[in-house]
Scaffold this motif. Structure first.
Motif, mmCIF file in Angstrom:
data_model
loop_
_atom_site.group_PDB
_atom_site.id
_atom_site.type_symbol
_atom_site.label_atom_id
_atom_site.label_comp_id
_atom_site.label_asym_id
_atom_site.label_seq_id
_atom_site.Cartn_x
_atom_site.Cartn_y
_atom_site.Cartn_z
ATOM 1 N N ASP A 229 -37.857 4.953 -3.416
ATOM 2 C CA ASP A 229 -36.387 4.906 -3.818
ATOM 3 C C ASP A 229 -35.631 5.700 -2.785
ATOM 4 O O ASP A 229 -34.644 6.036 -2.899
ATOM 5 N N ASN A 230 -36.307 6.054 -1.531
ATOM 6 C CA ASN A 230 -35.653 6.915 -0.535
ATOM 7 C C ASN A 230 -34.860 5.968 0.584
ATOM 8 O O ASN A 230 -34.495 6.619 1.621
ATOM 9 N N LYS A 254 -27.770 -1.012 -6.039
ATOM 10 C CA LYS A 254 -27.545 -0.226 -4.851
ATOM 11 C C LYS A 254 -26.218 -0.698 -3.952
ATOM 12 O O LYS A 254 -25.975 -1.975 -4.161
#
Ligand code: AHR
Length: 351
Positions: A229-230, A254
């Protein structure tokens, strides 16, 4: 042409002596001369990788329009569908057909020694285009023309380093979508990234092949997003993978672009790639020029004239970005301009 001319000359001699023997005063000479003019055509067997990307389509178009009948060529085109075994079969067919030249755009670097030895034994020049071959004996091919893929990767990474510094990015967490494993374009661009990641302390959080296609790029990105998730940068090894990655990122809720969650980097600078650069969906696109038809023709013309050719020739390539945060990059002490893409520039591009 050599092989065909000899065959045509032999045929013409036989026809002429038969004509003399029969008392025919040259009534067949027109068809003879038309035969010899078609035998002036240079026959080229071109083994193309496939049709995996927009870049490849532009490359095929460049080869087909250069090696046209009007230009004096007979082009035997073979699409290998990204499979080396199909390329090996195509080359063996070209040898059997006694083509004048074999042009090979190899899918991967290794595995060519035996078939290229067969072409050499048949006395056929082999010209390698785009990606490279890794052979034990360089005399197995006559010349190569293509891109400096490692340099492309280095330029892209210098851009990322300067951009990240300018924007104050604290961490660079990269999803890496690779090209076809073992292809020069993959090897060079991957080396460029891995070396820069070490030097600048970036994290390559995941690495997966997208095989230079949009579908696999999307698939790879989807799975990387599920596991990490980074991610704030995606390094795609071509435009089509970038299109797939963008779709996957947006489908995951996103955003991409200068003010988004993830920066998408790419290679090729195809028309669709630069259109996405104009909107910022692709933040930086490093050129890989596909217009090799005229370059290969120049090599063939020199060989036909008995002139020497360069064993290896790299093409000049540019870089484009969404904005002008980074105006140039330096690799091996040489500066390369980064052009802020505009609609005007896009409209003038040849592919
Ligand atoms: O070998 C050149 C690469 O192959 C291009 O970057 C890619 O789009 C193509 O499929």
């Amino acid at each position: 042409m050599k092989r065909k001319v000899i065959t045509a000359l032999l045929a013409a001699t036989m026809v002429a002596s038969l004509a003399v023997g029969c008392g025919n005063k040259g009534g067949d000479s027109k068809s003879d001369s038309s035969k010899s003019s078609s035998s002036d055509e240079i026959t080229i067997g071109f083994s193309q990788v496939g049709a995996e990307s927009d870049w490849r389509t532009a490359n095929t178009e460049s080869m087909k329009s250069t090696f046209s009948e009007e230009n004096g060529y007979e082009l035997i085109f073979d699409d290998a569908q990204q499979k080396q075994e199909n390329q090996l079969t195509a080359i063996r067919n070209f040898i059997q057909q006694e083509v004048d030249y074999i042009v090979l755009a190899p899918v991967t670097e290794t595995g060519w020694d035996t078939v290229l030895q067969e072409a050499k034994d048949a006395d056929i020049h082999v010209i390698i285009v785009d990606r490279m071959v890794d052979v034990s004996d360089d005399s197995l091919y006559t010349a190569w023309v293509g891109s400096n893929f490692k340099m492309e990767g280095q330029k892209a990474c210098e851009w990322l380093n300067a951009y990240a510094e300018a924007k104050g990015m604290k961490e660079v967490n990269i999803a890496h979508i690779q090209g076809t494993i073992g292809a020069s374009a993959q090897i060079g661009r991957t080396e460029g990234l891995e070396e820069a990641a070490k030097e600048y302390g970036w994290n390559i959080v995941a690495q997966q092949t997208g095989e230079f296609t949009q579908a696999k790029g999307q698939e790879g990105m989807e799975s990387m997003l599920k596991q990490h998730d980074n991610i704030n940068v995606v390094y795609c090894e071509n435009d089509n993978e970038a299109f797939g990655a963008i779709d996957a990122i947006e489908a995951a809720g996103k955003t991409v672009g200068p003010d988004g969650d993830i920066l998408v980097m790419s290679f090729d600078t195809t028309n669709a790639g630069l259109t996405d650069t104009l909107s910022g969906k692709i933040i930086c696109d490093t050129e890989c020029n596909p217009l090799h038809g005229p370059r290969v023709e120049e090599i063939i013309k020199k060989l036909e004239d008995g002139k020497d050719v360069d064993k290896k020739a790299y093409v000049e390539e540019e870089m484009f970005a969404y904005d002008d945060t980074v105006k140039s990059v330096k690799v091996d002490d040489k500066d390369y301009d980064v052009t802020k893409i505009t609609q005007e520039i896009l409209d003038k591009r040849a592919y």
